[in-house]
Motif scaffolding. Structure first.
Motif, PDB file in Angstrom:
ATOM      1  N   SER A  81       0.825  -1.216   0.000  1.00 34.94           N
ATOM      2  CA  SER A  81       0.000   0.000   0.000  1.00 34.94           C
ATOM      3  C   SER A  81       0.854   1.258   0.000  1.00 34.94           C
ATOM      4  O   SER A  81       0.422   2.293  -0.523  1.00 34.94           O
ATOM      5  N   ALA A  82       2.055   1.207   0.556  1.00 40.24           N
ATOM      6  CA  ALA A  82       2.950   2.369   0.493  1.00 40.24           C
ATOM      7  C   ALA A  82       3.340   2.657  -0.960  1.00 40.24           C
ATOM      8  O   ALA A  82       3.346   3.814  -1.393  1.00 40.24           O
ATOM      9  N   PHE A  83       3.649   1.604  -1.716  1.00 41.82           N
ATOM     10  CA  PHE A  83       3.960   1.783  -3.138  1.00 41.82           C
ATOM     11  C   PHE A  83       2.753   2.315  -3.906  1.00 41.82           C
ATOM     12  O   PHE A  83       2.867   3.249  -4.700  1.00 41.82           O
ATOM     13  N   VAL A  84       1.604   1.714  -3.657  1.00 44.75           N
ATOM     14  CA  VAL A  84       0.390   2.101  -4.380  1.00 44.75           C
ATOM     15  C   VAL A  84       0.004   3.541  -4.038  1.00 44.75           C
ATOM     16  O   VAL A  84      -0.397   4.304  -4.919  1.00 44.75           O
ATOM     17  N   MET A  85       0.128   3.919  -2.770  1.00 43.24           N
ATOM     18  CA  MET A  85      -0.232   5.280  -2.378  1.00 43.24           C
ATOM     19  C   MET A  85       0.649   6.300  -3.082  1.00 43.24           C
ATOM     20  O   MET A  85       0.153   7.316  -3.580  1.00 43.24           O
TER      21      MET A  85
END
Length: 149
Positions: free
Chosen positions: A117-121
């Motif tokens: 989710s850090a990458f996606v955010m």
């Protein structure tokens, strides 16, 4: 015959979860810093440019050499963002290792999910900024006929 199953402590899953949370917090702080107000207004910047042109012309007429330019201060925000994304990648790897070692699955799943989710955010934020910039450019181009009349 009685079989006992020993649960392994969630070492890798817990470490991955903690690193994933840390990277997500750093990414959120970096993204919120994007919307901070600028230090100078455009009017003061234009005034400084005009003053620099005037001083440069006076030096050129007097035959003085141009002064040495001072280097701009270093901006470490990109390094922090890259480090946070690397930590998110480590969280995903640690979550995968925890799943491979048959540790309790909940922390390992959360480590993988939060790391991803850090990458996606980060990706979605910059994609939204790009879409807004394109929409702004389209509206400027559509209104050019009113400006040039």
């Amino acid at each position: 015959m009685e079989q006992t199953i020993k649960d392994r402590p969630a070492k890798f899953g817990l470490a991955g979860f903690m690193l994933g949370i840390a990277s997500l917090v750093v990414i959120l702080i970096q993204l919120s810093a994007f919307f901070e107000p600028q230090e100078k207004s455009s009017g003061s910047i234009i005034g400084e440019i005009a003053a620099d042109i005037k001083q440069s012309a006076a030096r050129a007429l007097a035959g003085e050499p141009a002064p040495e330019r001072t280097p701009p201060p270093q901006d470490y925000s990109w390094f922090i963002t890259i480090a946070a994304l690397c930590v998110a990648g480590i969280a995903v790897v640690l979550g995968g290792i925890g799943l491979y070692r048959n540790e309790p699955h909940r922390l390992s799943y959360m480590a993988v999910g939060i790391g991803v989710s850090a990458f996606v955010m980060q990706f979605v934020f910059w994609l939204a900024i790009l879409i807004c910039a394109v929409a702004l450019l389209i509206s400027i181009v559509e209104n050019l006929d009113g400006i040039l009349e």
